[in-house]
Design a protein around this motif. Structure first.
Motif, mmCIF file in Angstrom:
data_model
loop_
_atom_site.group_PDB
_atom_site.id
_atom_site.type_symbol
_atom_site.label_atom_id
_atom_site.label_comp_id
_atom_site.label_asym_id
_atom_site.label_seq_id
_atom_site.Cartn_x
_atom_site.Cartn_y
_atom_site.Cartn_z
ATOM 1 N N PHE A 1 57.583 41.387 60.336
ATOM 2 C CA PHE A 1 58.748 41.070 59.512
ATOM 3 C C PHE A 1 59.670 42.269 59.309
ATOM 4 C CE2 PHE A 1 54.840 38.941 58.151
ATOM 5 C CZ PHE A 1 55.142 37.654 58.567
ATOM 6 N N GLU A 2 59.386 43.362 60.009
ATOM 7 C CA GLU A 2 60.072 44.606 59.690
ATOM 8 C C GLU A 2 61.563 44.581 60.025
ATOM 9 O OE1 GLU A 2 57.999 47.695 61.734
ATOM 10 O OE2 GLU A 2 58.621 47.049 63.736
ATOM 11 N N HIS A 3 61.981 43.795 61.013
ATOM 12 C CA HIS A 3 63.419 43.716 61.304
ATOM 13 C C HIS A 3 64.159 43.101 60.116
ATOM 14 C CE1 HIS A 3 63.372 44.978 65.541
ATOM 15 N NE2 HIS A 3 62.184 44.393 65.585
ATOM 16 N N MET A 4 63.605 42.032 59.550
ATOM 17 C CA MET A 4 64.230 41.412 58.382
ATOM 18 C C MET A 4 64.185 42.337 57.179
ATOM 19 S SD MET A 4 63.318 37.892 56.302
ATOM 20 C CE MET A 4 61.723 38.476 55.723
ATOM 21 N N LEU A 5 63.059 42.939 56.903
ATOM 22 C CA LEU A 5 62.919 43.756 55.701
ATOM 23 C C LEU A 5 63.802 44.994 55.768
ATOM 24 C CD1 LEU A 5 59.065 43.433 55.171
ATOM 25 C CD2 LEU A 5 60.904 42.046 54.180
ATOM 26 N N SER A 6 63.915 45.580 56.956
ATOM 27 C CA SER A 6 64.818 46.710 57.122
ATOM 28 C C SER A 6 66.260 46.284 56.915
ATOM 29 C CB SER A 6 64.630 47.324 58.509
ATOM 30 O OG SER A 6 65.553 48.373 58.736
ATOM 31 N N ASP A 7 66.607 45.112 57.437
ATOM 32 C CA ASP A 7 67.988 44.660 57.286
ATOM 33 C C ASP A 7 68.316 44.371 55.826
ATOM 34 O OD1 ASP A 7 70.331 44.157 58.971
ATOM 35 O OD2 ASP A 7 70.260 42.172 58.059
ATOM 36 N N ILE A 8 67.382 43.783 55.098
ATOM 37 C CA ILE A 8 67.604 43.574 53.671
ATOM 38 C C ILE A 8 67.872 44.904 52.980
ATOM 39 C CG2 ILE A 8 66.491 42.863 51.512
ATOM 40 C CD1 ILE A 8 65.088 40.642 53.123
ATOM 41 N N ALA A 9 67.079 45.920 53.303
ATOM 42 C CA ALA A 9 67.270 47.241 52.701
ATOM 43 C C ALA A 9 68.659 47.795 52.997
ATOM 44 C CB ALA A 9 66.195 48.201 53.200
ATOM 45 N N SER A 10 69.168 47.515 54.195
ATOM 46 C CA SER A 10 70.483 48.043 54.572
ATOM 47 C C SER A 10 71.612 47.432 53.760
ATOM 48 C CB SER A 10 70.726 47.826 56.074
ATOM 49 O OG SER A 10 71.128 46.497 56.370
ATOM 50 N N GLY B 1 73.821 46.093 57.256
ATOM 51 C CA GLY B 1 74.479 46.315 55.980
ATOM 52 C C GLY B 1 75.253 47.614 55.925
ATOM 53 N N GLN B 2 75.848 47.885 54.772
ATOM 54 C CA GLN B 2 76.684 49.071 54.627
ATOM 55 C C GLN B 2 75.878 50.343 54.463
ATOM 56 O OE1 GLN B 2 78.055 47.441 50.490
ATOM 57 N NE2 GLN B 2 78.655 49.576 50.544
ATOM 58 N N TYR B 3 74.594 50.224 54.185
ATOM 59 C CA TYR B 3 73.729 51.391 54.029
ATOM 60 C C TYR B 3 72.731 51.414 55.179
ATOM 61 C CZ TYR B 3 75.455 50.518 49.306
ATOM 62 O OH TYR B 3 76.252 50.258 48.232
ATOM 63 N N LYS B 4 72.731 52.467 55.984
ATOM 64 C CA LYS B 4 71.761 52.550 57.067
ATOM 65 C C LYS B 4 70.366 52.684 56.471
ATOM 66 C CE LYS B 4 74.672 51.801 60.158
ATOM 67 N NZ LYS B 4 74.687 50.450 60.762
ATOM 68 N N TYR C 1 60.927 50.093 52.713
ATOM 69 C CA TYR C 1 62.165 49.882 53.466
ATOM 70 C C TYR C 1 63.304 50.247 52.515
ATOM 71 C CZ TYR C 1 59.147 47.104 56.555
ATOM 72 O OH TYR C 1 58.154 46.682 57.411
ATOM 73 N N GLN C 2 64.113 51.229 52.882
ATOM 74 C CA GLN C 2 65.071 51.762 51.926
ATOM 75 C C GLN C 2 66.331 52.253 52.629
ATOM 76 O OE1 GLN C 2 62.424 55.301 50.947
ATOM 77 N NE2 GLN C 2 64.405 56.324 51.230
ATOM 78 N N PRO C 3 67.456 52.279 51.907
ATOM 79 C CA PRO C 3 68.604 53.004 52.451
ATOM 80 C C PRO C 3 68.220 54.468 52.684
ATOM 81 C CG PRO C 3 69.262 51.639 50.592
ATOM 82 C CD PRO C 3 67.760 51.634 50.616
ATOM 83 N N LEU C 4 68.649 55.010 53.794
ATOM 84 C CA LEU C 4 68.299 56.391 54.105
ATOM 85 C C LEU C 4 68.828 57.339 53.048
ATOM 86 C CD1 LEU C 4 67.107 58.494 55.995
ATOM 87 C CD2 LEU C 4 69.228 58.425 57.304
ATOM 88 N N ASP C 5 70.086 57.211 52.695
ATOM 89 C CA ASP C 5 70.649 57.999 51.602
ATOM 90 C C ASP C 5 70.483 57.192 50.325
ATOM 91 O OD1 ASP C 5 72.091 59.514 49.821
ATOM 92 O OD2 ASP C 5 73.715 59.952 51.226
ATOM 93 N N ILE C 6 69.291 57.244 49.786
ATOM 94 C CA ILE C 6 68.951 56.359 48.675
ATOM 95 C C ILE C 6 69.730 56.708 47.423
ATOM 96 C CG2 ILE C 6 66.947 57.687 47.883
ATOM 97 C CD1 ILE C 6 65.563 54.924 47.439
#
Length: 308
Positions: free
Chosen positions: A102-111, A52-55, A70-75
């Motif tokens: 499931f962490e790959h999916m959950l991280s990607d959703i956060a991104s 996604g657009q947010y790392k 699981y969150q965008p780094l620059d929240i």
């Protein structure tokens, strides 16, 4: 700069840089409180921060140690751009207290501009601690915590979460936990991954729990080899009071595509749904209402009770 330091800290394992990262997390926001504010005690980056657009970064907050955020780094930047972040609460397969599978999916959703909270403490490996069952109440605990944190001016999550845009999600037994807690009025939509209750009783849920669903629900299953498919189909037929869709990957099986980079096509399908239901991306409706699965090899989708 914070994104760069985070990547170096996780990928290179430099202790000094990790300390700087924690300082930046802490010092970027004002003060601490005993209710909703702690410090980042663990963090890691998956798939270079997601598609996604947010790392994205995967974190443990000392104020919520039995969960993974699981969150965008620059929240702050993401919350500003998204006019606050929709929230996803995730219950794991096996009703277990780990989201590691499931962490790959959950991280990607956060991104993609979401704040995801999963039941269970962070793991670096699946065998690095004993796995126990998570309680159903943890879903509400996570929601209560982020609701408090987003109102707390001392919290790094202050004004970041949109409590009017909330999803409950669960995989396999975690889907049963979702159904058991589906009466939660703050939830707008539900995602059942490789899950269906059918005529079973599991995690204090049974077929009568379907009546607790009060918003659109998406079932995602993995074809004939997925042990949950038959129950998901039965649930789909029984649900008559809310909009429901069923997305079926013919060959994925019960483990879906969660271990693939970015969580594979299960993640992309979930993001399509979340962006439609919680962000109002109406173009995504065609995927679910018109079986428009271009770009989704081996998937088919059906839906009912939607008003276009």
């Amino acid at each position: 700069m914070l994104v760069v330091i985070a990547r170096i800290a996780i990928e290179k394992g430099n202790i000094m840089i990790r300390c700087v990262l924690r300082c930046l997390f802490a010092c970027s926001f004002i003060g601490f409180s005993t209710l909703s504010v702690g410090e980042i005690t663990q963090s890691k980056v998956l798939d270079e921060g997601g598609s996604g657009q947010y790392k994205a970064v995967v974190t443990t907050d000392s104020a919520l140690p039995e969960f993974v955020i699981y969150q965008p780094l620059d929240i702050r930047q993401a919350a500003l751009a998204e006019q606050r972040l929709p929230v996803v609460i995730f219950a794991n397969g096996g009703c277990n207290d780990t989201s590691y599978p499931f962490e790959h999916m959950l991280s990607d959703i956060a991104s993609h501009g979401y704040l995801v909270i999963a039941l269970g403490a962070m793991q670096q490996r699946l065998d690095d601690r004993p796995i126990v069952k998570a309680s159903n109440d943890m879903m509400v605990d996570a929601l209560d915590w982020i609701a408090q944190a987003t109102k707390d001016k001392n919290s790094r999550y202050f004004d970041s979460a949109d409590m009017k845009r909330v999803a409950y999600a669960g995989q396999s037994c975690g889907g049963a936990q979702l159904l058991a807690m589906a009466e939660e009025p703050r939830v707008q939509t539900f995602l059942m991954f490789n899950s269906g209750i059918g005529d079973m009783t599991m995690a204090q849920a049974n077929k009568s729990s379907l009546l607790s669903l009060h918003g659109p629900v998406l079932y995602l299953v993995g074809g004939e080899t997925d042990v949950a498919t038959a129950n998901a189909l039965l649930d789909y037929e029984r649900i008559e009071h809310v909009p429901v869709a069923l997305a079926n990957h013919a060959n994925a099986g019960h483990s879906g595509t969660f271990e693939e980079p970015f969580g594979g096509s299960f993640s992309r399908m979930a993001i399509k749904w979340l962006d439609w239901q919680l962000k109002g991306v109406s173009a995504n409706s065609a995927t679910f209402l018109a079986n428009d699965v271009k770009g989704f090899s081996d998937w088919s989708v059906k839906a009912k009770q939607f008003t276009r």
